[in-house]
Design a protein around this motif. Structure first.
Motif, PDB file in Angstrom:
ATOM      1  N   VAL A  16      -1.617  14.112  20.139  1.00  0.00           N
ATOM      2  CA  VAL A  16      -2.322  15.246  20.701  1.00  0.00           C
ATOM      3  C   VAL A  16      -1.412  16.058  21.604  1.00  0.00           C
ATOM      4  CG1 VAL A  16      -3.193  13.974  22.718  1.00  0.00           C
ATOM      5  CG2 VAL A  16      -4.488  15.924  21.824  1.00  0.00           C
ATOM      6  N   ARG A  40     -11.056  20.654  28.456  1.00  0.00           N
ATOM      7  CA  ARG A  40     -10.562  19.372  27.964  1.00  0.00           C
ATOM      8  C   ARG A  40     -10.702  18.272  29.004  1.00  0.00           C
ATOM      9  NH1 ARG A  40      -4.923  18.793  24.795  1.00  0.00           N
ATOM     10  NH2 ARG A  40      -6.250  19.444  23.076  1.00  0.00           N
ATOM     11  N   THR A  44     -12.640  14.789  28.328  1.00  0.00           N
ATOM     12  CA  THR A  44     -11.907  13.529  28.439  1.00  0.00           C
ATOM     13  C   THR A  44     -12.573  12.591  29.440  1.00  0.00           C
ATOM     14  OG1 THR A  44      -9.822  14.641  27.899  1.00  0.00           O
ATOM     15  CG2 THR A  44      -9.680  12.490  28.983  1.00  0.00           C
ATOM     16  N   TYR A  78     -11.045  21.813  21.086  1.00  0.00           N
ATOM     17  CA  TYR A  78     -10.117  21.215  22.036  1.00  0.00           C
ATOM     18  C   TYR A  78      -9.262  20.112  21.432  1.00  0.00           C
ATOM     19  CZ  TYR A  78     -13.452  23.602  25.001  1.00  0.00           C
ATOM     20  OH  TYR A  78     -14.250  24.561  25.559  1.00  0.00           O
ATOM     21  N   VAL A  79      -9.784  19.427  20.423  1.00  0.00           N
ATOM     22  CA  VAL A  79      -9.057  18.333  19.772  1.00  0.00           C
ATOM     23  C   VAL A  79      -9.261  18.427  18.270  1.00  0.00           C
ATOM     24  CG1 VAL A  79      -9.165  16.736  21.728  1.00  0.00           C
ATOM     25  CG2 VAL A  79     -11.019  16.766  20.044  1.00  0.00           C
ATOM     26  N   ASP A  84      -7.341  12.094  18.652  1.00  0.00           N
ATOM     27  CA  ASP A  84      -6.796  12.910  19.740  1.00  0.00           C
ATOM     28  C   ASP A  84      -7.533  12.643  21.042  1.00  0.00           C
ATOM     29  OD1 ASP A  84      -5.020  14.032  18.002  1.00  0.00           O
ATOM     30  OD2 ASP A  84      -5.854  16.058  18.066  1.00  0.00           O
ATOM     31  N   LEU A  85      -8.848  12.525  20.946  1.00  0.00           N
ATOM     32  CA  LEU A  85      -9.649  12.308  22.147  1.00  0.00           C
ATOM     33  C   LEU A  85      -9.408  10.920  22.739  1.00  0.00           C
ATOM     34  CD1 LEU A  85     -11.553  13.645  24.041  1.00  0.00           C
ATOM     35  CD2 LEU A  85     -13.451  13.087  22.519  1.00  0.00           C
ATOM     36  N   LEU A  88      -6.194  11.087  24.596  1.00  0.00           N
ATOM     37  CA  LEU A  88      -6.386  11.741  25.891  1.00  0.00           C
ATOM     38  C   LEU A  88      -7.040  10.798  26.892  1.00  0.00           C
ATOM     39  CD1 LEU A  88      -7.710  15.206  24.665  1.00  0.00           C
ATOM     40  CD2 LEU A  88      -5.570  14.820  25.901  1.00  0.00           C
TER      41      LEU A  88
END
Length: 266
Positions: A16, A40, A44, A78-79, A84-85, A88
């Motif tokens: 990411v 983001r 997160t 955002y992702v 990706d999340l 993060l």
């Protein structure tokens, strides 16, 4: 949106932190009228909370979106995907580790090492889902990189030869990773069972000790347990951890060239 299959094919390069959305933000005007405004950091933080509450197995973008009061598709501004999340979220928990001031030349490296070790262990206890993700991602987020750089600088101060410093890092932090992972898993298991750690431990040991094939082994172990000390599971675990870390520090000292500006051994 990057698919999970595409990410798997290029796992050595995909992160990411390297993607096109690494710093993307959506303007307030782009959010549907009446919908919560996201960023983001908020996404997160909610992901970490949800992972702590329900674990990684139940975690989904749809579940997260419901907690945020938005549609799942809105998260993809955002992702690119759930990976990706999760990456993060993993970097976010590294922000919880207290990092010593490496500009303080008078500081004892042993104290600095203990500081980061304690913080590293704690993230696996507070966030039991994190240990499974460490080897899954590149760990190049800002908080993870700050932690790694600090750990490297501490080992450089120990007096270990350059060729041994990465081995020293491995000895210390893989020990802490294993210890913290087992501890965090046990804490979560007790919580899931609705038992305190002491209750769960007593029930498990009682069940095993009642089996004839384990009685001799438990008789031998009882002396070690008595010598170990500690009235609670947490007490026993803490004594084991402290002693193991002392052994590792002693090993580093034994193989190091003393720095004349270094503080006295603890």
């Amino acid at each position: 949106m990057v698919s999970a299959a595409d990410r798997t094919k290029d796992a050595a390069r995909t992160s990411v932190w390297l993607g096109s959305k690494a710093s993307r933000r959506v303007r307030r005007a782009e959010a549907p009228e009446g919908a919560p405004v996201l960023d983001r950091d908020r996404i997160t933080a909610e992901a970490v909370r949800l992972l702590d509450a329900e674990g990684a197995v139940k975690f989904s973008m749809r579940r997260l979106a419901a907690e945020l009061g938005v549609t799942a598709m809105s998260l993809y501004w955002y992702v690119d995907n759930k990976d990706d999340l999760l990456e993060l979220a993993l970097d976010a928990v590294f922000a919880e580790i207290e990092l010593p001031d490496m500009g303080d030349e008078s500081a004892d490296w042993r104290d600095q090492l203990r500081t980061v070790v304690v913080g590293y262990r704690a993230i696996f206890v507070r966030h039991s889902w994190a240990s499974a993700l460490i080897g899954r991602y590149l760990n190049i987020g800002p908080h993870s990189m700050a932690f790694s750089r600090t750990a490297q600088r501490i080992l450089a101060r120990t007096g270990l030869p350059a060729h041994g410093q990465m081995g020293g890092l491995a000895a210390v932090f893989q020990f802490v990773y294993g210890f913290g992972t087992i501890e965090g898993t046990f804490v979560q298991r007790c919580a899931d069972a609705g038992r305190t750690q002491d209750e769960f431990f007593a029930e498990a040991m009682g069940a095993l000790a009642s089996q004839p094939e384990y009685r001799a082994q438990f008789a031998d172990a009882s002396e070690l347990m008595a010598a170990r000390g500690g009235e609670t599971v947490q007490d026993m675990r803490q004594r084991d951890f402290d002693f193991a870390l002392t052994l590792l520090i002693a090993g580093i000292e034994a193989l190091s060239t003393p720095d004349p500006h270094d503080g006295p051994s603890c």
